[in-house]
Design a protein around this motif. Structure first.
Motif, PDB file in Angstrom:
ATOM      1  N   PRO A 169       0.799  -1.233   0.000  1.00  0.00           N
ATOM      2  CA  PRO A 169       0.000   0.000   0.000  1.00  0.00           C
ATOM      3  C   PRO A 169       0.827   1.276   0.000  1.00  0.00           C
ATOM      4  O   PRO A 169       0.259   2.372  -0.067  1.00  0.00           O
ATOM      5  CB  PRO A 169      -0.832  -0.128   1.277  1.00  0.00           C
ATOM      6  N   ALA A 170       2.153   1.162   0.049  1.00  0.00           N
ATOM      7  CA  ALA A 170       2.991   2.360   0.002  1.00  0.00           C
ATOM      8  C   ALA A 170       2.771   3.141  -1.293  1.00  0.00           C
ATOM      9  O   ALA A 170       2.890   4.369  -1.319  1.00  0.00           O
ATOM     10  CB  ALA A 170       4.468   1.982   0.146  1.00  0.00           C
ATOM     11  N   TRP A 171       2.471   2.419  -2.379  1.00  0.00           N
ATOM     12  CA  TRP A 171       2.084   3.058  -3.642  1.00  0.00           C
ATOM     13  C   TRP A 171       0.677   2.569  -3.945  1.00  0.00           C
ATOM     14  O   TRP A 171       0.477   1.406  -4.280  1.00  0.00           O
ATOM     15  CB  TRP A 171       3.063   2.683  -4.745  1.00  0.00           C
ATOM     16  N   SER A 172      -0.302   3.438  -3.764  1.00  0.00           N
ATOM     17  CA  SER A 172      -1.695   3.023  -3.850  1.00  0.00           C
ATOM     18  C   SER A 172      -2.478   3.909  -4.808  1.00  0.00           C
ATOM     19  O   SER A 172      -2.022   4.993  -5.194  1.00  0.00           O
ATOM     20  CB  SER A 172      -2.368   3.072  -2.475  1.00  0.00           C
ATOM     21  N   ALA A 173      -3.670   3.448  -5.174  1.00  0.00           N
ATOM     22  CA  ALA A 173      -4.503   4.181  -6.118  1.00  0.00           C
ATOM     23  C   ALA A 173      -5.964   4.116  -5.706  1.00  0.00           C
ATOM     24  O   ALA A 173      -6.455   3.095  -5.215  1.00  0.00           O
ATOM     25  CB  ALA A 173      -4.332   3.615  -7.520  1.00  0.00           C
ATOM     26  N   PHE A 174      -6.656   5.227  -5.934  1.00  0.00           N
ATOM     27  CA  PHE A 174      -8.114   5.297  -5.836  1.00  0.00           C
ATOM     28  C   PHE A 174      -8.607   5.518  -7.258  1.00  0.00           C
ATOM     29  O   PHE A 174      -8.440   6.594  -7.830  1.00  0.00           O
ATOM     30  CB  PHE A 174      -8.537   6.448  -4.923  1.00  0.00           C
ATOM     31  N   HIS A 175      -9.178   4.477  -7.864  1.00  0.00           N
ATOM     32  CA  HIS A 175      -9.502   4.482  -9.294  1.00  0.00           C
ATOM     33  C   HIS A 175     -10.862   5.124  -9.564  1.00  0.00           C
ATOM     34  O   HIS A 175     -11.877   4.735  -8.977  1.00  0.00           O
ATOM     35  CB  HIS A 175      -9.508   3.057  -9.847  1.00  0.00           C
ATOM     36  N   LEU A 176     -10.871   6.075 -10.493  1.00  0.00           N
ATOM     37  CA  LEU A 176     -12.113   6.628 -11.013  1.00  0.00           C
ATOM     38  C   LEU A 176     -12.507   5.902 -12.300  1.00  0.00           C
ATOM     39  O   LEU A 176     -13.683   5.651 -12.549  1.00  0.00           O
ATOM     40  CB  LEU A 176     -11.960   8.123 -11.285  1.00  0.00           C
ATOM     41  N   TRP A 177     -11.519   5.610 -13.118  1.00  0.00           N
ATOM     42  CA  TRP A 177     -11.654   4.725 -14.276  1.00  0.00           C
ATOM     43  C   TRP A 177     -10.532   3.708 -14.191  1.00  0.00           C
ATOM     44  O   TRP A 177      -9.409   4.044 -13.794  1.00  0.00           O
ATOM     45  CB  TRP A 177     -11.540   5.495 -15.598  1.00  0.00           C
ATOM     46  N   ARG A 178     -10.845   2.465 -14.575  1.00  0.00           N
ATOM     47  CA  ARG A 178      -9.826   1.420 -14.512  1.00  0.00           C
ATOM     48  C   ARG A 178     -10.011   0.465 -15.685  1.00  0.00           C
ATOM     49  O   ARG A 178     -11.110  -0.041 -15.904  1.00  0.00           O
ATOM     50  CB  ARG A 178      -9.940   0.648 -13.195  1.00  0.00           C
ATOM     51  N   ASN A 179      -8.937   0.251 -16.421  1.00  0.00           N
ATOM     52  CA  ASN A 179      -8.965  -0.669 -17.560  1.00  0.00           C
ATOM     53  C   ASN A 179     -10.118  -0.377 -18.520  1.00  0.00           C
ATOM     54  O   ASN A 179     -10.810  -1.267 -18.991  1.00  0.00           O
ATOM     55  CB  ASN A 179      -9.032  -2.124 -17.078  1.00  0.00           C
ATOM     56  N   GLY A 180     -10.318   0.905 -18.807  1.00  0.00           N
ATOM     57  CA  GLY A 180     -11.290   1.297 -19.810  1.00  0.00           C
ATOM     58  C   GLY A 180     -12.722   1.374 -19.335  1.00  0.00           C
ATOM     59  O   GLY A 180     -13.618   1.625 -20.145  1.00  0.00           O
ATOM     60  N   ARG A 211      -8.302   5.614 -25.551  1.00  0.00           N
ATOM     61  CA  ARG A 211      -9.434   4.694 -25.547  1.00  0.00           C
ATOM     62  C   ARG A 211      -9.018   3.371 -26.166  1.00  0.00           C
ATOM     63  O   ARG A 211      -8.843   3.259 -27.376  1.00  0.00           O
ATOM     64  CB  ARG A 211     -10.609   5.289 -26.352  1.00  0.00           C
ATOM     65  N   LEU A 212      -8.818   2.365 -25.339  1.00  0.00           N
ATOM     66  CA  LEU A 212      -8.505   1.008 -25.776  1.00  0.00           C
ATOM     67  C   LEU A 212      -9.385   0.072 -24.963  1.00  0.00           C
ATOM     68  O   LEU A 212      -9.258  -0.004 -23.736  1.00  0.00           O
ATOM     69  CB  LEU A 212      -7.023   0.665 -25.555  1.00  0.00           C
ATOM     70  N   LYS A 213     -10.269  -0.640 -25.618  1.00  0.00           N
ATOM     71  CA  LYS A 213     -11.256  -1.472 -24.941  1.00  0.00           C
ATOM     72  C   LYS A 213     -10.584  -2.422 -23.945  1.00  0.00           C
ATOM     73  O   LYS A 213      -9.668  -3.158 -24.283  1.00  0.00           O
ATOM     74  CB  LYS A 213     -12.054  -2.274 -25.968  1.00  0.00           C
ATOM     75  N   GLY A 214     -11.075  -2.395 -22.714  1.00  0.00           N
ATOM     76  CA  GLY A 214     -10.557  -3.287 -21.687  1.00  0.00           C
ATOM     77  C   GLY A 214      -9.228  -2.868 -21.108  1.00  0.00           C
ATOM     78  O   GLY A 214      -8.700  -3.535 -20.215  1.00  0.00           O
ATOM     79  N   VAL A 256      -1.257  12.608  -6.448  1.00  0.00           N
ATOM     80  CA  VAL A 256      -1.452  13.292  -7.726  1.00  0.00           C
ATOM     81  C   VAL A 256      -2.667  12.678  -8.424  1.00  0.00           C
ATOM     82  O   VAL A 256      -3.006  11.516  -8.201  1.00  0.00           O
ATOM     83  CB  VAL A 256      -0.217  13.179  -8.653  1.00  0.00           C
ATOM     84  N   LEU A 257      -3.317  13.475  -9.265  1.00  0.00           N
ATOM     85  CA  LEU A 257      -4.305  12.942 -10.199  1.00  0.00           C
ATOM     86  C   LEU A 257      -3.520  12.432 -11.396  1.00  0.00           C
ATOM     87  O   LEU A 257      -2.732  13.175 -11.998  1.00  0.00           O
ATOM     88  CB  LEU A 257      -5.294  14.028 -10.628  1.00  0.00           C
ATOM     89  N   LEU A 258      -3.719  11.175 -11.739  1.00  0.00           N
ATOM     90  CA  LEU A 258      -2.953  10.536 -12.810  1.00  0.00           C
ATOM     91  C   LEU A 258      -3.913  10.000 -13.866  1.00  0.00           C
ATOM     92  O   LEU A 258      -4.904   9.349 -13.534  1.00  0.00           O
ATOM     93  CB  LEU A 258      -2.094   9.411 -12.224  1.00  0.00           C
ATOM     94  N   PHE A 259      -3.625  10.289 -15.134  1.00  0.00           N
ATOM     95  CA  PHE A 259      -4.431   9.762 -16.234  1.00  0.00           C
ATOM     96  C   PHE A 259      -3.570   9.696 -17.488  1.00  0.00           C
ATOM     97  O   PHE A 259      -2.418  10.140 -17.494  1.00  0.00           O
ATOM     98  CB  PHE A 259      -5.682  10.628 -16.467  1.00  0.00           C
ATOM     99  N   GLU A 260      -4.111   9.111 -18.554  1.00  0.00           N
ATOM    100  CA  GLU A 260      -3.352   8.897 -19.782  1.00  0.00           C
ATOM    101  C   GLU A 260      -4.087   9.491 -20.975  1.00  0.00           C
ATOM    102  O   GLU A 260      -5.320   9.470 -21.024  1.00  0.00           O
ATOM    103  CB  GLU A 260      -3.114   7.396 -20.002  1.00  0.00           C
TER     104      GLU A 260
END
Length: 393
Positions: free
Chosen positions: A242-253, A277-280, A356-360
């Motif tokens: 959990p030292a590097w953790s994420a709270f996902h708003l979108w995950r794997n598409g 945008r890549l399905k899945g 940080v807010l992280l996205f691609e």
């Protein structure tokens, strides 16, 4: 009562003798007795796996070999055993990963018994066979997909050569997929992205939603997580950490609806962003949390058709990101866009949490047709052997 090491060794040796002597039932009983004594190691678990296999207990064999690999992720024989089971199950993608992991974990072949050398040669042959089958399938399907799209691209065609290994990759070093002809930039000029300034202007609103999530104690998941049907990742202690953790708003598409609905201002701020945008697979949007003293070691991203964006929200002193030969200190509300296929690392040297807010996003150089071709290609890859496209940023 816990068994003594000497008793465990004697019983395990009896199990190995029974296994070699063609009595898997007795072997299994011996190994299970050692396990019940609480002093088992990877070799005992692997012996149990072979005994279960001989007794046609496929489920028990998989449970035992998975236990062996948890204890010793680099055990060559266990990796080969798991690869063979994945191959028999028809999961060529997983089998290939385990065969390659076994090859990579093996020491100098000259130091190995002849039987194990032969097994590794078989593993290499299996990997080559999978690669040839995959390449033929991919090229056939992509020829049809490109014809249906009514588009062609020299760079995309070259990318298939690079994907198949017939051409070598230089400079950027993505782990999965390389698209040629893209700029070798470490950090990108923010002026290239008209939406970036508006995103930065929403920092306070986004940060307010993040703080509410933290105050409520909402769960952040370890960013790097192990999977039983894939070889264990080696990330310097960050697996399931959990030292590097994420709270996902979108995950794997796909939107994580409960989480995204808690952050309407964040999602609104991202409305104009050209998310990949890549399905899945994509997009992935998350609050990425780095606990005090955590270091994400140098690594490379998976594909170079995307860029990674960070909007720092909670930034104590001593937090930074290095991409290639450039290091930048984090600053609240100051976003950056970088190519994660160039070696990069991050750290939090403070005694407080960094978020940080992280996205691609898509690479801006890619045409709409090229984006569609890349998306179609990953659809073909994920349809092959019924695979799933999940990955991590």
């Amino acid at each position: 009562m816990q068994m003594s090491p000497n008793d465990a060794r004697t019983i395990a040796q009896a199990g190995m003798a029974a296994l070699k002597g063609g009595d898997p039932g007795s072997a299994r009983a011996s190994f299970e007795r050692v396990l019940a004594g609480g002093v088992a190691d990877a070799s005992v678990q692997l012996g149990l796996a072979y005994a279960c296999l001989a007794l046609q207990d496929q489920g028990g064999a998989l449970v035992a070999v998975d236990a062996a690999l948890r204890l010793e992720p680099g055990n060559v024989q266990a990796l080969l055993f798991k690869a063979d089971r994945m191959d028999q199950a028809g999961d060529a993608r997983a089998a290939s990963m385990f065969y390659r992991a076994a090859i990579g974990a093996a020491p100098n072949p000259a130091q190995l018994p002849r039987e194990l050398q032969q097994e590794l040669a078989r593993a290499q042959a299996m990997c080559e066979r999978y690669a040839q089958q995959f390449d033929a399938h991919l090229r056939e399907q992509m020829a049809r997909a490109c014809a249906d799209l009514g588009a062609e691209s020299r760079r995309f065609t070259e990318s298939l050569d690079l994907l198949s290994g017939s051409k070598q990759i230089y400079y950027q070093q993505p782990k999965v997929y390389y698209f040629p002809g893209l700029a070798q930039n470490q950090f990108f000029d923010p002026g290239q992205f008209a939406w970036l300034e508006r995103l930065e202007a929403a920092t306070d609103a986004i940060r307010e939603e993040l703080l509410a999530i933290l105050d409520e104690g909402a769960p952040f998941e370890p960013y790097v997580q192990s999977q039983s049907n894939r070889p264990s990742k080696r990330q310097d202690g960050l697996v399931n950490n959990p030292a590097w953790s994420a709270f996902h708003l979108w995950r794997n598409g796909e939107a994580v609806r409960e989480n995204a609905e808690r952050c309407p201002k964040t999602m609104a701020a991202l409305a104009e962003v050209p998310l990949t945008r890549l399905k899945g697979r994509s997009p992935s949007i998350m609050f990425s949390l780095l606990r005090p003293g955590t270091h994400i070691p140098p690594h490379h991203g998976l594909i170079n058709t995307r860029l990674i964006c960070h909007l720092p929200l909670i930034v104590p002193p001593g937090c930074a990101l290095r991409v290639g030969n450039e290091t930048r200190e984090c600053e609240v509300g100051k976003a950056w866009v970088f190519d994660d296929t160039i070696e990069h690392e991050a750290w939090n040297r403070s005694d407080q949490t960094r978020v940080v807010l992280l996205f691609e996003i898509w690479r801006p150089e890619l045409s709409l047709a090229e984006r569609e071709m890349v998306s179609a290609m990953f659809d073909v890859i994920d349809q092959y052997q019924g695979g799933r496209g999940e990955w991590s940023i």
